[in-house]
Scaffold this motif. Structure first.
Motif, PDB file in Angstrom:
ATOM      1  N   ALA A  62       0.722  -1.451   0.079  1.00 21.54           N
ATOM      2  CA  ALA A  62      -0.093  -0.029  -0.062  1.00 21.54           C
ATOM      3  C   ALA A  62       0.856   1.187   0.018  1.00 21.54           C
ATOM      4  O   ALA A  62       0.678   2.300  -0.729  1.00 21.54           O
ATOM      5  CB  ALA A  62      -0.885  -0.093   1.099  1.00 21.54           C
ATOM      6  N   CYS A  63       2.061   1.299   0.841  1.00 17.32           N
ATOM      7  CA  CYS A  63       2.728   2.411   0.796  1.00 17.32           C
ATOM      8  C   CYS A  63       3.553   2.762  -0.541  1.00 17.32           C
ATOM      9  O   CYS A  63       3.603   3.788  -0.913  1.00 17.32           O
ATOM     10  CB  CYS A  63       3.727   2.413   1.971  1.00 17.32           C
ATOM     11  SG  CYS A  63       2.657   2.585   3.685  1.00 17.32           S
ATOM     12  N   ALA A  64       4.048   1.655  -0.941  1.00 19.12           N
ATOM     13  CA  ALA A  64       4.469   1.650  -2.450  1.00 19.12           C
ATOM     14  C   ALA A  64       3.849   2.257  -3.488  1.00 19.12           C
ATOM     15  O   ALA A  64       3.964   3.138  -4.145  1.00 19.12           O
ATOM     16  CB  ALA A  64       5.278   0.362  -2.778  1.00 19.12           C
ATOM     17  N   ALA A  65       2.182   1.736  -3.212  1.00 15.67           N
ATOM     18  CA  ALA A  65       1.478   2.429  -4.241  1.00 15.67           C
ATOM     19  C   ALA A  65       1.247   3.921  -4.140  1.00 15.67           C
ATOM     20  O   ALA A  65       0.903   4.651  -4.942  1.00 15.67           O
ATOM     21  CB  ALA A  65       0.202   1.588  -4.311  1.00 15.67           C
ATOM     22  N   ALA A  66       1.038   4.234  -2.673  1.00 18.90           N
ATOM     23  CA  ALA A  66       0.960   5.789  -2.540  1.00 18.90           C
ATOM     24  C   ALA A  66       1.949   6.476  -2.983  1.00 18.90           C
ATOM     25  O   ALA A  66       1.897   7.705  -3.520  1.00 18.90           O
ATOM     26  CB  ALA A  66       0.595   5.953  -0.983  1.00 18.90           C
ATOM     27  N   LEU A  67       3.300   5.960  -2.782  1.00 18.27           N
ATOM     28  CA  LEU A  67       4.437   6.595  -3.331  1.00 18.27           C
ATOM     29  C   LEU A  67       4.564   6.987  -4.752  1.00 18.27           C
ATOM     30  O   LEU A  67       4.894   7.790  -5.298  1.00 18.27           O
ATOM     31  CB  LEU A  67       5.848   6.145  -2.488  1.00 18.27           C
ATOM     32  CG  LEU A  67       6.125   6.156  -1.227  1.00 18.27           C
ATOM     33  CD1 LEU A  67       7.121   5.414  -0.621  1.00 18.27           C
ATOM     34  CD2 LEU A  67       6.251   7.699  -0.705  1.00 18.27           C
ATOM     35  N   GLY A  68       4.081   5.756  -5.541  1.00 13.36           N
ATOM     36  CA  GLY A  68       3.985   5.808  -6.775  1.00 13.36           C
ATOM     37  C   GLY A  68       2.973   6.801  -7.253  1.00 13.36           C
ATOM     38  O   GLY A  68       3.155   7.870  -8.109  1.00 13.36           O
ATOM     39  N   TRP A  69       1.850   6.829  -6.430  1.00 13.03           N
ATOM     40  CA  TRP A  69       0.941   7.663  -6.710  1.00 13.03           C
ATOM     41  C   TRP A  69       1.334   9.307  -6.768  1.00 13.03           C
ATOM     42  O   TRP A  69       1.162  10.152  -7.677  1.00 13.03           O
ATOM     43  CB  TRP A  69      -0.376   8.071  -5.901  1.00 13.03           C
ATOM     44  CG  TRP A  69      -1.205   8.728  -5.844  1.00 13.03           C
ATOM     45  CD1 TRP A  69      -2.378   9.307  -7.058  1.00 13.03           C
ATOM     46  CD2 TRP A  69      -1.604   9.778  -5.077  1.00 13.03           C
ATOM     47  NE1 TRP A  69      -3.156  10.162  -6.770  1.00 13.03           N
ATOM     48  CE2 TRP A  69      -2.638  10.609  -5.762  1.00 13.03           C
ATOM     49  CE3 TRP A  69      -0.884  10.250  -3.965  1.00 13.03           C
ATOM     50  CZ2 TRP A  69      -3.075  11.667  -4.946  1.00 13.03           C
ATOM     51  CZ3 TRP A  69      -1.203  11.467  -3.347  1.00 13.03           C
ATOM     52  CH2 TRP A  69      -2.387  12.128  -3.856  1.00 13.03           C
ATOM     53  N   LEU A  70       1.988   9.516  -5.580  1.00 11.89           N
ATOM     54  CA  LEU A  70       2.681  10.813  -5.410  1.00 11.89           C
ATOM     55  C   LEU A  70       3.539  11.330  -6.307  1.00 11.89           C
ATOM     56  O   LEU A  70       3.458  12.691  -6.884  1.00 11.89           O
ATOM     57  CB  LEU A  70       3.119  10.865  -3.955  1.00 11.89           C
ATOM     58  CG  LEU A  70       3.603  12.367  -3.622  1.00 11.89           C
ATOM     59  CD1 LEU A  70       2.677  13.293  -3.231  1.00 11.89           C
ATOM     60  CD2 LEU A  70       4.685  12.075  -2.256  1.00 11.89           C
ATOM     61  N   THR A  71       4.447  10.130  -6.850  1.00 14.36           N
ATOM     62  CA  THR A  71       5.508  10.615  -7.842  1.00 14.36           C
ATOM     63  C   THR A  71       4.761  10.997  -8.956  1.00 14.36           C
ATOM     64  O   THR A  71       5.335  12.065 -10.032  1.00 14.36           O
ATOM     65  CB  THR A  71       6.229   9.603  -8.326  1.00 14.36           C
ATOM     66  OG1 THR A  71       7.165   9.037  -6.789  1.00 14.36           O
ATOM     67  CG2 THR A  71       7.194   9.620  -9.245  1.00 14.36           C
ATOM     68  N   GLY A  72       3.418  10.676  -9.377  1.00 15.48           N
ATOM     69  CA  GLY A  72       2.861  11.025 -10.696  1.00 15.48           C
ATOM     70  C   GLY A  72       2.050  12.422 -10.525  1.00 15.48           C
ATOM     71  O   GLY A  72       1.971  13.023 -11.541  1.00 15.48           O
ATOM     72  N   VAL A  73       1.700  12.713  -9.348  1.00 15.64           N
ATOM     73  CA  VAL A  73       0.956  13.941  -9.304  1.00 15.64           C
ATOM     74  C   VAL A  73       1.907  15.005  -8.885  1.00 15.64           C
ATOM     75  O   VAL A  73       1.330  16.405  -8.965  1.00 15.64           O
ATOM     76  CB  VAL A  73      -0.147  14.048  -8.135  1.00 15.64           C
ATOM     77  CG1 VAL A  73      -1.389  13.173  -8.551  1.00 15.64           C
ATOM     78  CG2 VAL A  73       0.157  13.560  -6.780  1.00 15.64           C
ATOM     79  N   LEU A  74       2.949  14.795  -7.956  1.00 17.23           N
ATOM     80  CA  LEU A  74       4.122  15.904  -7.453  1.00 17.23           C
ATOM     81  C   LEU A  74       5.491  15.249  -7.945  1.00 17.23           C
ATOM     82  O   LEU A  74       6.217  15.020  -7.068  1.00 17.23           O
ATOM     83  CB  LEU A  74       3.984  15.997  -6.005  1.00 17.23           C
ATOM     84  CG  LEU A  74       2.596  16.872  -5.553  1.00 17.23           C
ATOM     85  CD1 LEU A  74       2.461  16.717  -4.087  1.00 17.23           C
ATOM     86  CD2 LEU A  74       2.347  18.204  -6.143  1.00 17.23           C
ATOM     87  N   PRO A  75       5.633  15.197  -9.201  1.00 12.61           N
ATOM     88  CA  PRO A  75       7.076  14.588  -9.475  1.00 12.61           C
ATOM     89  C   PRO A  75       8.230  15.429  -8.948  1.00 12.61           C
ATOM     90  O   PRO A  75       8.204  16.580  -8.607  1.00 12.61           O
ATOM     91  CB  PRO A  75       7.084  15.032 -11.149  1.00 12.61           C
ATOM     92  CG  PRO A  75       5.731  15.295 -11.412  1.00 12.61           C
ATOM     93  CD  PRO A  75       5.095  15.940 -10.323  1.00 12.61           C
ATOM     94  N   GLY A  76       9.209  14.472  -8.365  1.00 13.40           N
ATOM     95  CA  GLY A  76      10.219  15.020  -7.832  1.00 13.40           C
ATOM     96  C   GLY A  76      10.069  15.271  -6.388  1.00 13.40           C
ATOM     97  O   GLY A  76      11.090  15.784  -5.738  1.00 13.40           O
ATOM     98  N   GLU A  77       8.992  15.043  -5.795  1.00 13.73           N
ATOM     99  CA  GLU A  77       8.710  15.578  -4.282  1.00 13.73           C
ATOM    100  C   GLU A  77       9.623  14.366  -3.336  1.00 13.73           C
ATOM    101  O   GLU A  77       8.927  13.100  -3.308  1.00 13.73           O
ATOM    102  CB  GLU A  77       7.128  15.362  -4.073  1.00 13.73           C
ATOM    103  CG  GLU A  77       6.758  15.781  -2.753  1.00 13.73           C
ATOM    104  CD  GLU A  77       6.703  17.174  -2.404  1.00 13.73           C
ATOM    105  OE1 GLU A  77       7.078  17.437  -1.370  1.00 13.73           O
ATOM    106  OE2 GLU A  77       6.632  17.884  -3.397  1.00 13.73           O
ATOM    107  N   PRO A  78      10.280  14.596  -2.328  1.00 19.29           N
ATOM    108  CA  PRO A  78      10.813  13.773  -1.502  1.00 19.29           C
ATOM    109  C   PRO A  78       9.913  13.681  -0.473  1.00 19.29           C
ATOM    110  O   PRO A  78       8.811  14.405  -0.300  1.00 19.29           O
ATOM    111  CB  PRO A  78      12.081  14.579  -1.184  1.00 19.29           C
ATOM    112  CG  PRO A  78      11.677  16.126  -1.214  1.00 19.29           C
ATOM    113  CD  PRO A  78      10.898  16.272  -2.502  1.00 19.29           C
ATOM    114  N   VAL A  79       9.977  12.602   0.283  1.00 18.12           N
ATOM    115  CA  VAL A  79       8.976  12.234   1.345  1.00 18.12           C
ATOM    116  C   VAL A  79       9.575  11.790   2.715  1.00 18.12           C
ATOM    117  O   VAL A  79      10.787  11.092   2.382  1.00 18.12           O
ATOM    118  CB  VAL A  79       8.114  10.913   0.875  1.00 18.12           C
ATOM    119  CG1 VAL A  79       7.128  10.455   1.998  1.00 18.12           C
ATOM    120  CG2 VAL A  79       7.448  11.402  -0.279  1.00 18.12           C
ATOM    121  N   VAL A  80       9.167  12.268   3.679  1.00 21.96           N
ATOM    122  CA  VAL A  80       9.793  11.790   4.961  1.00 21.96           C
ATOM    123  C   VAL A  80       8.867  10.865   5.568  1.00 21.96           C
ATOM    124  O   VAL A  80       7.867  10.764   5.645  1.00 21.96           O
ATOM    125  CB  VAL A  80      10.091  13.178   5.878  1.00 21.96           C
ATOM    126  CG1 VAL A  80      11.159  13.972   5.335  1.00 21.96           C
ATOM    127  CG2 VAL A  80       8.872  13.814   6.117  1.00 21.96           C
TER     128      VAL A  80
END
Length: 179
Positions: free
Chosen positions: A117-135
């Motif tokens: 689930a977390c990998a899918a959410a991170l993939g989604w974030l990469t699609g909507v906010l390209p280049g966004e780092p996550v903590v």
């Protein structure tokens, strides 16, 4: 914490091999109460909240804001993944970045659902906010969360003391297009 500033919410459900990540619905309310009242789930998060208090205070559709995903397995909520903007984070390295949080019901532990689930959410974030780092912040004593952070590709930024325990702050950077 603030939302991610997304104009288009909720997205279409995100489907993985076994799960669906979707916006919260009224049918998820009981599972949210169970998550927040669980001593196991909240062992490293300051402890559970009283169930009667949660029953009174939880809205009909809980946690419905941009970046909030219910993790659904076979039509039932088993967890919650949240991506928010860490505007008020205690650590300067995390301030203003996207922050990943997650809670899963104990019956869903040990099956790889959180990583999926977390990998899918991170993939989604990469699609909507390209280049966004996550903590991601977790207690070092939370062995399961530490393993998940490593599995997802978070790297340690720092350790610090807060809430009478050692905390771990990790950062994930989205993959860069090869070229």
């Amino acid at each position: 914490m603030d939302d991610l500033g997304l104009a288009d919410w909720p997205p279409e459900p995100i489907r993985t091999e076994r799960l669906v990540l979707r916006a919260p619905e009224a049918r998820d309310r009981a599972a949210f109460v169970e998550l927040l009242a669980s001593p196991e789930v909240n062992a490293y998060l300051g402890g559970p909240r009283p169930r009667d208090e949660l029953e009174r205070e939880t809205p009909e559709v809980p946690e419905r804001w941009p970046g909030s995903f219910v993790v659904d397995l076979d039509g039932a909520m088993i967890g919650h993944v949240l991506l928010r903007r860490a505007t008020g984070h205690r650590r300067p390295a995390a301030a203003g970045k996207a922050d990943l949080g997650y809670l899963f019901l104990p019956r869903a532990w040990g099956s790889g659902y959180a990583a999926e689930a977390c990998a899918a959410a991170l993939g989604w974030l990469t699609g909507v906010l390209p280049g966004e780092p996550v903590v991601l912040t977790t207690q070092t004593a939370n062995a399961g969360s530490m393993r998940l952070a490593a599995r997802l590709g978070f790297t340690e930024v720092e350790r610090f003391e807060a809430w009478d325990a050692e905390q771990w702050l990790g950062m994930w950077s989205p993959p860069t297009p090869s070229g």
